[in-house]
Design a protein around this motif. Structure first.
Motif, PDB file in Angstrom:
ATOM      1  N   GLU A   3       0.832  -1.205   0.000  1.00 28.19           N
ATOM      2  CA  GLU A   3       0.000   0.000   0.000  1.00 28.19           C
ATOM      3  C   GLU A   3       0.870   1.260   0.000  1.00 28.19           C
ATOM      4  OE1 GLU A   3      -3.709   1.464   2.734  1.00 28.19           O
ATOM      5  OE2 GLU A   3      -3.164  -0.666   2.775  1.00 28.19           O
ATOM      6  N   HIS A   6       2.486   1.757  -3.348  1.00 27.00           N
ATOM      7  CA  HIS A   6       1.471   2.196  -4.298  1.00 27.00           C
ATOM      8  C   HIS A   6       1.180   3.692  -4.116  1.00 27.00           C
ATOM      9  CE1 HIS A   6      -1.778   1.595  -7.104  1.00 27.00           C
ATOM     10  NE2 HIS A   6      -2.611   2.248  -6.289  1.00 27.00           N
ATOM     11  N   ALA A   7       1.134   4.126  -2.841  1.00 29.11           N
ATOM     12  CA  ALA A   7       0.774   5.526  -2.539  1.00 29.11           C
ATOM     13  C   ALA A   7       1.936   6.486  -2.727  1.00 29.11           C
ATOM     14  CB  ALA A   7       0.254   5.621  -1.105  1.00 29.11           C
ATOM     15  N   THR A  10       2.124   9.086  -5.637  1.00 24.89           N
ATOM     16  CA  THR A  10       0.991  10.010  -5.761  1.00 24.89           C
ATOM     17  C   THR A  10       0.861  10.987  -4.587  1.00 24.89           C
ATOM     18  OG1 THR A  10      -0.359   8.243  -4.854  1.00 24.89           O
ATOM     19  CG2 THR A  10      -0.423   8.531  -7.260  1.00 24.89           C
ATOM     20  N   HIS A  11       1.505  10.682  -3.464  1.00 25.86           N
ATOM     21  CA  HIS A  11       1.367  11.550  -2.296  1.00 25.86           C
ATOM     22  C   HIS A  11       2.702  12.246  -1.997  1.00 25.86           C
ATOM     23  CE1 HIS A  11      -2.027   8.823  -1.794  1.00 25.86           C
ATOM     24  NE2 HIS A  11      -2.599   9.779  -1.050  1.00 25.86           N
ATOM     25  N   TYR A 249       2.603   2.616   7.524  1.00 27.41           N
ATOM     26  CA  TYR A 249       1.635   3.354   6.702  1.00 27.41           C
ATOM     27  C   TYR A 249       0.244   2.691   6.688  1.00 27.41           C
ATOM     28  CZ  TYR A 249      -0.442   5.775   2.746  1.00 27.41           C
ATOM     29  OH  TYR A 249      -1.294   6.487   1.946  1.00 27.41           O
TER      30      TYR A 249
END
Lengths: 294, 250
Positions: A3, A6-7, A10-11, A249
């Motif tokens: 996760e 993956h994040a 984009t963050h 996270y």
């Protein structure tokens, strides 16, 4: 972990956090090695905890007197430098009193911080971040400060590595060879203070001492030179902060605490492993000795 | 033609020193040691031997009197003096290779900043050769035996090519066999530099040094042959058994 990966793209805050961890690792690897080798972790602990006075005072002046320009981190830096100066002067002039003074700086710093927090109206949510760290809230400005400190430390080590090595190994020899022992010790504590201030945003002042010492102490079991310790401690610290961030996270755990728990686990595993290797070597040596006996 | 008098390497004139508690450690001490001598400082614990060495190194300043080393003030002479401290002052687990430890003795001789140069490394390897530790350069200092560690510290002291070598209790933690080899090495070094060492083992030291300096607040230097039971009991303030060792130093 998946996760987090993956994040990550984009963050922006996650990317900042990861970068903060990596930048903090360089300072941590260099200063942590000196703290461990010179056995001044108690000094670093005293400086770290005295920060609360600066943080509390800065926040009080911001809220009560409208000094909005006064960043709590600046207050922390002033308190840390003051603590480092007091400890260095006492350490050099009256070594037998050093531990008492460190204890006093540690406790008085915390007490002054608590008093200012009590006197400041409103909820001190940001102070909790400084106490326990909040790497996800690291600002871009903090990244520049960390990068700047890393640069200063790399130049410092590049120019004065051997002088510092002499001071850590044999202070008397350093003096005889004309090294400015007092000046270097003061400089070392000033840089320790600045490192501690910047590490506070990663793991908080309560746990900063662990991040400063555990990777370097672990590295001490894996390499046999100070330069090697610095490199290994930096890599370990980078891996630990990244892993702490990634593992915390998804379950929404505090990243600082997760990093320190991982650092502690790694340290004990390496110490245990080193003991096993030593025991095995002894056994092999003994059996060889027995076999070679007529 | 008579021999030219050798210049003094160590000169103390009316030197007194006390620590902060007011206890006088050295009182009105005068001493001259000529170049090329191999001398030993002996005396009881607390008699002022280490303090005397620290005065010679410029680590302490005399309260009264004057100290000269190699004809100048001790601080000015530091770069021409090699020093081997007591083994308890050195962390045996320090993370460094043997070469790194020896190179520290080059501080103050070349450039002030940055890494050591090729000339420093060559000097360090030559010093290791001189103390018979060829092949040890890359070994870990922490993994050495007590005797090997002491040799490394001597290499560190001689790597700056000193004219005077000071050693503080260099054999305190060594067994007899290692001690013999160590003193044989010192005897070789004594061919080209003045050596002053602090030792408790007067019985053995007597067999290799040419001057014995008795230190017990005051200082009296004797040729080795003049050190007998009477001198010893005066120095230690009572009867001391002087054990004769059958060491061989070649």
């Amino acid at each position: 972990m998946g996760e987090f990966l993956h994040a990550l793209p984009t963050h922006a805050f996650l990317l900042h956090a990861l970068l903060a961890g990596l930048l903090a690792s360089v300072a941590c690897g260099i200063i942590g090695t000196y703290v461990v080798v010179r056995r001044i972790s108690y000094v670093a602990g005293g400086i770290a905890h005295s920060l609360l006075a600066g943080l509390g005072a800065a926040r009080y002046l911001r809220v009560v007197h409208g000094w909005t320009w006064l960043d709590p981190l600046l207050g922390a830096a002033v308190a840390a430098l003051l603590a480092a100066g007091i400890i260095a002067i006492v350490g050099l002039r009256a070594r037998q009193r050093e531990d008492t003074v460190i204890g006093a700086v540690w406790a008085v710093g915390m007490a002054v911080g608590v008093l200012f927090i009590h006197l400041t109206p409103g909820y001190n949510e940001d102070l909790l971040g400084y106490l326990f760290g909040n790497i996800l809230m690291v600002a871009k400005r903090d990244l520049w400060l960390m990068g700047g400190l890393d640069l200063v430390l790399l130049v410092f080590v590049g120019l004065l590595f051997h002088q510092l090595q002499a001071v850590c190994f044999d202070e008397e020899l350093a003096r005889v060879r004309g090294v400015a022992v007092e000046g270097l010790y003061l400089l070392l504590l000033v840089l320790t203070a600045l490192t501690v201030v910047l590490l506070v945003s990663v793991v908080g002042l309560v746990m900063v001492i662990a991040l400063l010492t555990l990777p370097a102490a672990t590295a001490g079991h894996l390499t046999r030179t100070m330069a090697g310790m610095m490199v290994v401690a930096t890599l370990l610290c980078a891996a630990l902060t990244a892993a702490g961030l990634a593992l915390s996270y998804a379950p929404n755990l505090p990243a600082g605490a997760t990093t320190i728990a991982l650092a502690g686990l790694t340290y004990f595993l390496v110490v245990g492993g080193a003991r096993l290797v030593q025991a095995r070597r002894r056994q092999v040596g003994l059996s060889r000795g027995t076999a070679s006996r007529p | 033609m008579a021999d030219e008098p050798r210049p003094s390497v160590v000169e103390l004139a009316g030197v007194s020193f006390a620590y902060e508690d007011g206890r006088p450690v050295l009182q009105d001490v005068s001493l001259e040691l000529p170049a090329g001598c191999f001398a030993s400082l002996v005396g009881p614990n607390g008699g002022g031997k280490t303090t005397l060495l620290k005065l010679l190194l410029g680590l302490l300043a005399p309260m009264r009197g004057a100290v000269k080393v190699l004809g100048v003030a001790p601080r000015e002479a530091r770069r021409r003096v090699g020093y081997v401290p007591q083994h308890t002052r050195v962390d045996p687990h320090f993370p460094a290779t043997v070469l790194e430890v020896v190179l520290l003795g080059r501080l103050g001789t070349g450039r002030r900043w940055g890494p050591f140069g090729r000339h420093d490394r060559e000097a360090a390897l030559a010093a290791l050769h001189e103390v018979r530790l060829d092949g040890f350069a890359r070994r870990s200092f922490a993994a050495l035996s007590g005797g090997e560690r002491q040799r490394v510290l001597v290499a560190r002291a001689i790597v700056c090519e000193p004219e005077l070598l000071l050693l503080d209790e260099p054999v305190a933690n060594l067994d007899q066999v290692v001690e013999e080899a160590f003193f044989a090495m010192l005897a070789e070094l004594g061919q080209r530099m003045t050596i002053l060492l602090v030792s408790h083992d007067l019985g053995f030291v007597k067999t290799i040094v040419d001057t014995v300096v008795c230190v017990n607040r005051r200082v009296v230097a004797h040729p080795t042959s003049a050190v007998d039971g009477h001198v010893i009991s005066e120095l230690y303030g009572g009867d001391v058994r002087l054990v004769h060792h059958e060491h061989r130093v070649s």
